[in-house]
Design a protein around this motif. Structure first.
Motif, PDB file in Angstrom:
ATOM      1  N   SER A  20       0.844  -1.188   0.000  1.00  0.00           N
ATOM      2  CA  SER A  20       0.000   0.000   0.000  1.00  0.00           C
ATOM      3  C   SER A  20       0.883   1.243   0.000  1.00  0.00           C
ATOM      4  N   GLU A  29      -6.127  11.804  -7.873  1.00  0.00           N
ATOM      5  CA  GLU A  29      -6.842  11.800  -9.142  1.00  0.00           C
ATOM      6  C   GLU A  29      -6.122  12.652 -10.186  1.00  0.00           C
ATOM      7  N   GLY A  54      -6.892   5.564 -13.135  1.00  0.00           N
ATOM      8  CA  GLY A  54      -6.828   4.164 -12.742  1.00  0.00           C
ATOM      9  C   GLY A  54      -7.274   3.208 -13.835  1.00  0.00           C
ATOM     10  N   SER A  70      -3.352  -0.977  -8.519  1.00  0.00           N
ATOM     11  CA  SER A  70      -4.655  -0.330  -8.470  1.00  0.00           C
ATOM     12  C   SER A  70      -4.532   0.982  -7.701  1.00  0.00           C
ATOM     13  N   LYS A  71      -5.593   1.759  -7.776  1.00  0.00           N
ATOM     14  CA  LYS A  71      -5.535   3.122  -7.229  1.00  0.00           C
ATOM     15  C   LYS A  71      -6.918   3.475  -6.705  1.00  0.00           C
ATOM     16  N   ASP A  72      -6.969   4.045  -5.528  1.00  0.00           N
ATOM     17  CA  ASP A  72      -8.226   4.508  -4.963  1.00  0.00           C
ATOM     18  C   ASP A  72      -8.114   6.013  -4.786  1.00  0.00           C
ATOM     19  N   ASN A  73      -8.698   6.749  -5.705  1.00  0.00           N
ATOM     20  CA  ASN A  73      -8.557   8.204  -5.679  1.00  0.00           C
ATOM     21  C   ASN A  73      -9.367   8.859  -4.560  1.00  0.00           C
ATOM     22  N   VAL A  74     -10.304   8.126  -3.986  1.00  0.00           N
ATOM     23  CA  VAL A  74     -11.062   8.665  -2.849  1.00  0.00           C
ATOM     24  C   VAL A  74     -10.234   8.550  -1.574  1.00  0.00           C
ATOM     25  N   LYS A  75      -9.617   7.396  -1.404  1.00  0.00           N
ATOM     26  CA  LYS A  75      -8.789   7.168  -0.217  1.00  0.00           C
ATOM     27  C   LYS A  75      -7.355   7.683  -0.392  1.00  0.00           C
ATOM     28  N   ASN A  76      -7.030   8.114  -1.603  1.00  0.00           N
ATOM     29  CA  ASN A  76      -5.667   8.598  -1.897  1.00  0.00           C
ATOM     30  C   ASN A  76      -4.626   7.502  -1.667  1.00  0.00           C
ATOM     31  N   TYR A  79      -2.053   0.708  -4.620  1.00  0.00           N
ATOM     32  CA  TYR A  79      -1.806  -0.645  -4.137  1.00  0.00           C
ATOM     33  C   TYR A  79      -1.026  -1.440  -5.181  1.00  0.00           C
TER      34      TYR A  79
END
Length: 125
Positions: A20, A29, A54, A70-76, A79
């Motif tokens: 992570s 984003e 992403g 992968s990428k979580d633009n909400v959680k910044n 992975y």
């Protein structure tokens, strides 16, 4: 911008780990991201990269089919899911980000503005 990589450790060959990378001071984003690695005695090498949305990913031949970025633009968060690990995957893994503005050479370190501190992955029985 600060990047904090975590999730490394000791795993047996064939095992899995998920790395992570938490970003602060940047809205992911607006950034593409990547993982690089450096094995003992070797140069740092690109592993995988992902675009700002992403939706597009890139992999080195040595990890293709085994690793997933992968990428979580909400959680910044960024992975790296690593499956079917091999001893040759042993390295310090670094996350990096660069400000999106068009096509980039995903494997070139100079494209990335900020780097995490690295997390050690050891694959050994």
């Amino acid at each position: 911008v600060q990047l904090q990589a975590s999730g490394g450790g000791l795993v047996q060959p064939g095992g899995s780990l998920r790395l992570s990378c938490a970003a602060s001071g940047a809205t992911l984003e607006n950034y593409f991201a990547a993982w690089f690695r450096q094995a003992p005695g070797n140069e740092r090498e690109p592993v995988s990269s992902i675009n700002s949305s992403g939706g597009r990913t890139y992999y080195s031949d040595s990890v293709k089919g085994r690793f997933t970025i992968s990428k979580d633009n909400v959680k910044n968060m960024v992975y790296l899911q690593m499956n079917s690990l091999k001893p040759e995957d042993t390295a310090v893994y670094y996350c990096a980000i660069g400000h999106a503005g068009g096509p980039w050479l995903w494997g070139m370190e100079a494209e990335y503005e900020s780097w995490g501190q690295g997390t050690l992955v050891t694959v050994s029985s």
